[in-house]
Design a protein around this motif. Structure first.
Motif, PDB file in Angstrom:
ATOM      1  N   TRP A 183      40.730  36.172  43.340  1.00 34.22           N
ATOM      2  CA  TRP A 183      41.652  36.330  42.203  1.00 34.22           C
ATOM      3  C   TRP A 183      41.044  37.324  41.237  1.00 34.22           C
ATOM      4  O   TRP A 183      39.840  37.248  40.939  1.00 34.22           O
TER       5      TRP A 183
ATOM      6  N   ARG B 101      41.787  39.170  37.420  1.00 27.28           N
ATOM      7  CA  ARG B 101      42.621  39.253  36.211  1.00 27.28           C
ATOM      8  C   ARG B 101      42.290  40.549  35.502  1.00 27.28           C
ATOM      9  O   ARG B 101      41.115  40.880  35.342  1.00 27.28           O
TER      10      ARG B 101
ATOM     11  N   ASN C 109      46.412  39.198  38.762  1.00 26.54           N
ATOM     12  CA  ASN C 109      47.302  38.731  37.693  1.00 26.54           C
ATOM     13  C   ASN C 109      48.350  37.719  38.148  1.00 26.54           C
ATOM     14  O   ASN C 109      49.411  37.583  37.535  1.00 26.54           O
ATOM     15  N   THR C 110      48.063  37.022  39.267  1.00 27.12           N
ATOM     16  CA  THR C 110      48.889  35.875  39.625  1.00 27.12           C
ATOM     17  C   THR C 110      48.369  34.692  38.799  1.00 27.12           C
ATOM     18  O   THR C 110      47.362  34.807  38.099  1.00 27.12           O
TER      19      THR C 110
ATOM     20  N   TRP D  23      52.642  32.180  42.166  1.00 28.69           N
ATOM     21  CA  TRP D  23      53.488  33.053  41.343  1.00 28.69           C
ATOM     22  C   TRP D  23      54.910  32.527  41.414  1.00 28.69           C
ATOM     23  O   TRP D  23      55.254  31.747  42.314  1.00 28.69           O
TER      24      TRP D  23
ATOM     25  N   ASP E 175      47.362  30.295  34.027  1.00 30.02           N
ATOM     26  CA  ASP E 175      48.257  31.455  34.049  1.00 30.02           C
ATOM     27  C   ASP E 175      47.464  32.745  34.264  1.00 30.02           C
ATOM     28  O   ASP E 175      46.234  32.726  34.383  1.00 30.02           O
ATOM     29  N   TRP E 176      48.177  33.846  34.317  1.00 27.39           N
ATOM     30  CA  TRP E 176      47.542  35.118  34.697  1.00 27.39           C
ATOM     31  C   TRP E 176      46.531  35.592  33.654  1.00 27.39           C
ATOM     32  O   TRP E 176      45.724  36.458  33.947  1.00 27.39           O
TER      33      TRP E 176
ATOM     34  N   ALA F 287      52.714  33.743  36.347  1.00 26.99           N
ATOM     35  CA  ALA F 287      52.140  34.965  36.915  1.00 26.99           C
ATOM     36  C   ALA F 287      52.768  36.151  36.184  1.00 26.99           C
ATOM     37  O   ALA F 287      53.931  36.075  35.774  1.00 26.99           O
ATOM     38  N   HIS F 288      52.022  37.228  36.031  1.00 26.77           N
ATOM     39  CA  HIS F 288      52.632  38.416  35.421  1.00 26.77           C
ATOM     40  C   HIS F 288      53.749  38.927  36.347  1.00 26.77           C
ATOM     41  O   HIS F 288      53.584  38.914  37.571  1.00 26.77           O
TER      42      HIS F 288
ATOM     43  N   SER G  82      52.508  41.029  38.944  1.00 30.38           N
ATOM     44  CA  SER G  82      51.272  40.603  39.623  1.00 30.38           C
ATOM     45  C   SER G  82      51.371  41.013  41.090  1.00 30.38           C
ATOM     46  O   SER G  82      52.457  41.125  41.653  1.00 30.38           O
TER      47      SER G  82
END
Ligand code: OXD
Ligand code: MN
Length: 589
Positions: free
Chosen positions: A62, A64, A328-329, A340, A353-354, A368-369, A372
């Motif tokens: 992951w 970010r 950014n998930t 997401w 969160d993201w 999630a964004h 993402s």
């Protein structure tokens, strides 16, 4: 440029002043080592990577990013040609000397205390004469790991480059991730991109949009080929025959879903060759051939799930080539898996969160964004075509163009010939999405889905498309689609996703001359019942609406097209203006 690989590395050492230099070898051992290192490394206040649940998503991590750095930044992206006309009104332009000065002052010594990763890579399969040699330097281990997934990196590239000085140069630093000091500068004449201040895929993985579209489109114009924002698929019918298509859609219009489609009809299968970029060359036999220069998918995560894209969900869970990155998930804390919106129908209870905060579903914000992404090797895709590494590419029978439009554009139509296809592709409009910063949902012209990616004046690009048509012996058919048409109540009229295979099947029938078509002012529409709708709950009235050409809507469209064309003045080819005049006449009659 006349410097060899070794000289370029030395120049970059002197210029960027890193503490360490690491030349990527492309091995899987290297991937493990760099990923482990990235787990410990803190950049811009965050750990670069966090390991996710390997039992469910093998070798997945992951990442970010800074919330100010989540999409392509078109207003900070420049094409620096000697004259402004050459870049065209479709690009931001800066004088090359001014741009160099700006970048030199931002980047001089910017890697002090950091490692410079040197990434030799090939865009395209190394055996292909259509492939291109490239080198990117970066101070981001995330970028280095992503490039390993997205391109053929390391030894195979170094061998191909050898002592030659003919390779693309990409110079990247994430700097201090400050949007005020962020620029993505393209120098097509020098086969060079300098990018500072962003770690986002489209701004930082310089083999992708920067090279394989902006610089490559410029090279394609010089060398007689096309670099396009297109997926590549082979559609196998029950008799075993495979029909190859390329398809262009603006960002986040379902390109990746179409590239990994599971057709609704038994006996049909889609073979995946690419989900974002195609290079199109005329082969020795005079046919148009496509290769995908990339080696991985950098896909939009939201909306990807078992219902919408089961093949991608399998791809993300495969372990042939690693790592797989999720950017950014959100993360589902119950099992440390990426999540997401749309990944599952239920929202898990305990999400991070993201931005790394505990997710509060009542906030009304997504976890999630919206932009993402996952970065995954194409070799993990179960539907990857056996022709994927064919150095010749695959012969193209159909070209599909689309956009996201609530009104005006029918579900599908066929252009009468190559030139009217080029015209129709030149006037595509689409609603903006989250893949680029800025307002979403506004219709903008996006010819060939290339507006943000064409590295030179689009008027000349249209002419190049027309010229290519003269070189191709067996011209592919050109189709226009719009999966996103809505009814009076704002509801999508077409189910989309797997049902889009019904439209592709109609196209194959047209290519094989198995069905006729109905003339309309804009092109050829399907005959009644020509689209197989078996098993689909859709009324004839809805289908008629989906395929309707509303003259009042088209009058408004033509006004917008004229406004767009006027920006290019005399650069718009006469042939396209003639097509516009004739369309206007038909719509007004
Ligand atoms: C992409 C885009 O990232 O088109 O593919 O923005
Ligand atoms: Mn894209």
């Amino acid at each position: 440029m006349t410097t060899s690989f070794e000289q370029f590395v030395q120049e970059m050492k002197d210029f960027l002043e890193p503490d360490k230099v690491y030349i990527m070898d492309g091995s899987q051992e290297e991937a493990n080592r760099l990923a482990a290192q990235a787990e410990k490394e803190v950049v811009d206040g965050r750990n670069v990577l966090t390991k996710l649940n390997g039992a469910q998503y093998p070798y997945s991590y992951w990442h970010r990013s800074n919330p100010n750095d989540v999409a392509r930044t078109e207003h900070l992206t420049f094409v620096c040609t000697p004259s402004e006309e050459e870049a065209g009104p479709n690009n931001n332009w800066m004088n090359p000397d001014e741009a160099k000065n700006k970048m030199n002052s931002l980047m001089k010594g910017c890697m002090k205390g950091r490692t410079m990763y040197v990434i030799p890579f090939v865009m395209g399969t190394p055996q292909s004469k259509y492939a291109k040699n490239c080198v990117e330097v970066t101070d981001s281990v995330y970028v280095a790991l992503s490039m390993r997934i997205m391109a053929r990196t390391g030894k195979q590239a170094l061998e191909r480059i050898g002592s030659s000085s003919d390779f693309f140069r990409g110079i990247h630093s994430i700097g201090d991730v400050n949007p005020d000091r962020r620029f993505i500068m393209h120098f097509p004449q020098e086969n060079l991109v300098m990018s500072f201040g962003s770690g986002y895929g489209g701004n930082a993985l310089l083999g992708k949009k920067c090279y394989s579209l902006r610089i490559a489109s410029y090279l394609g114009k010089q060398e007689g080929w096309l670099a396009e924002h297109m997926i590549v698929i082979g559609v196998q019918s029950p008799d075993g025959k495979i029909t190859y298509f390329v398809a262009a859609f603006p960002s986040a219009c379902g390109k990746t879903n179409l590239a990994l489609l599971e057709p609704v009809f038994p006996g049909y299968k889609v073979w995946t060759l690419g989900d974002d970029i195609a290079w199109l060359n005329v082969g020795e036999d005079g046919q148009l051939y496509a290769i995908n220069p990339e080696a991985g998918f950098f896909g939009v995560a939201p909306g990807t799930g078992e219902n919408t894209n089961p093949v991608m969900m399998q791809t993300l869970k495969n372990d042939k080539f690693f790592p797989t990155l999720f950017t950014n998930t959100a993360v589902d804390n119950a099992n440390n898996t990426p999540w997401w919106e749309g990944a599952t129908s239920d929202v898990p209870q305990d999400l991070t969160d993201w931005q790394g905060q505990k997710y509060d579903a009542s906030s009304g914000k997504p976890a999630a964004h919206p932009n993402s992404r996952f970065t995954v090797s194409a070799y993990n895709c179960p539907t990857l075509s056996p022709e994927y590494d064919n150095p010749k590419g695959v012969p193209i029978s159909g070209i599909i163009f689309g956009g996201r439009r609530a009104v005006t554009i029918p579900l599908v139509y066929e252009c009468k010939d190559w030139n009217s296809g080029v015209f129709m592709a030149s006037i595509i409009g689409s609603e903006t999405t989250a893949a680029a910063g800025g307002t979403q949902g506004v219709v903008r012209r996006d010819p060939m889905a290339m507006l943000p990616f064409c590295g030179y004046n689009m008027g000349q690009y249209f002419q190049h498309w027309l010229d290519m048509g003269k070189k191709i012996k067996k011209l592919p058919k050109v189709f226009m689609v719009n999966w996103f048409r809505k009814d009076e109540n704002g509801k999508f009229m077409w189910p989309g996703f797997r049902d889009n295979s019904r439209i592709i099947k109609w196209m194959i029938d047209r290519i094989e001359e198995k069905t006729g078509a109905v003339e309309s002012p804009i092109g050829l529409l399907p005959q009644d019942n020509a689209i197989n709708l078996d098993g689909l709950n859709i009324s004839k009235e809805t289908v008629d609406k989906l395929l309707s050409v509303n003259k009042e809507d088209w009058k408004k469209e033509i006004a917008l097209i004229e406004e767009f064309y006027s920006k290019f003045g005399d650069e718009i080819p006469k042939d396209l203006r003639a097509h516009l005049d004739s369309l206007k006449e038909k719509i007004e009659s």
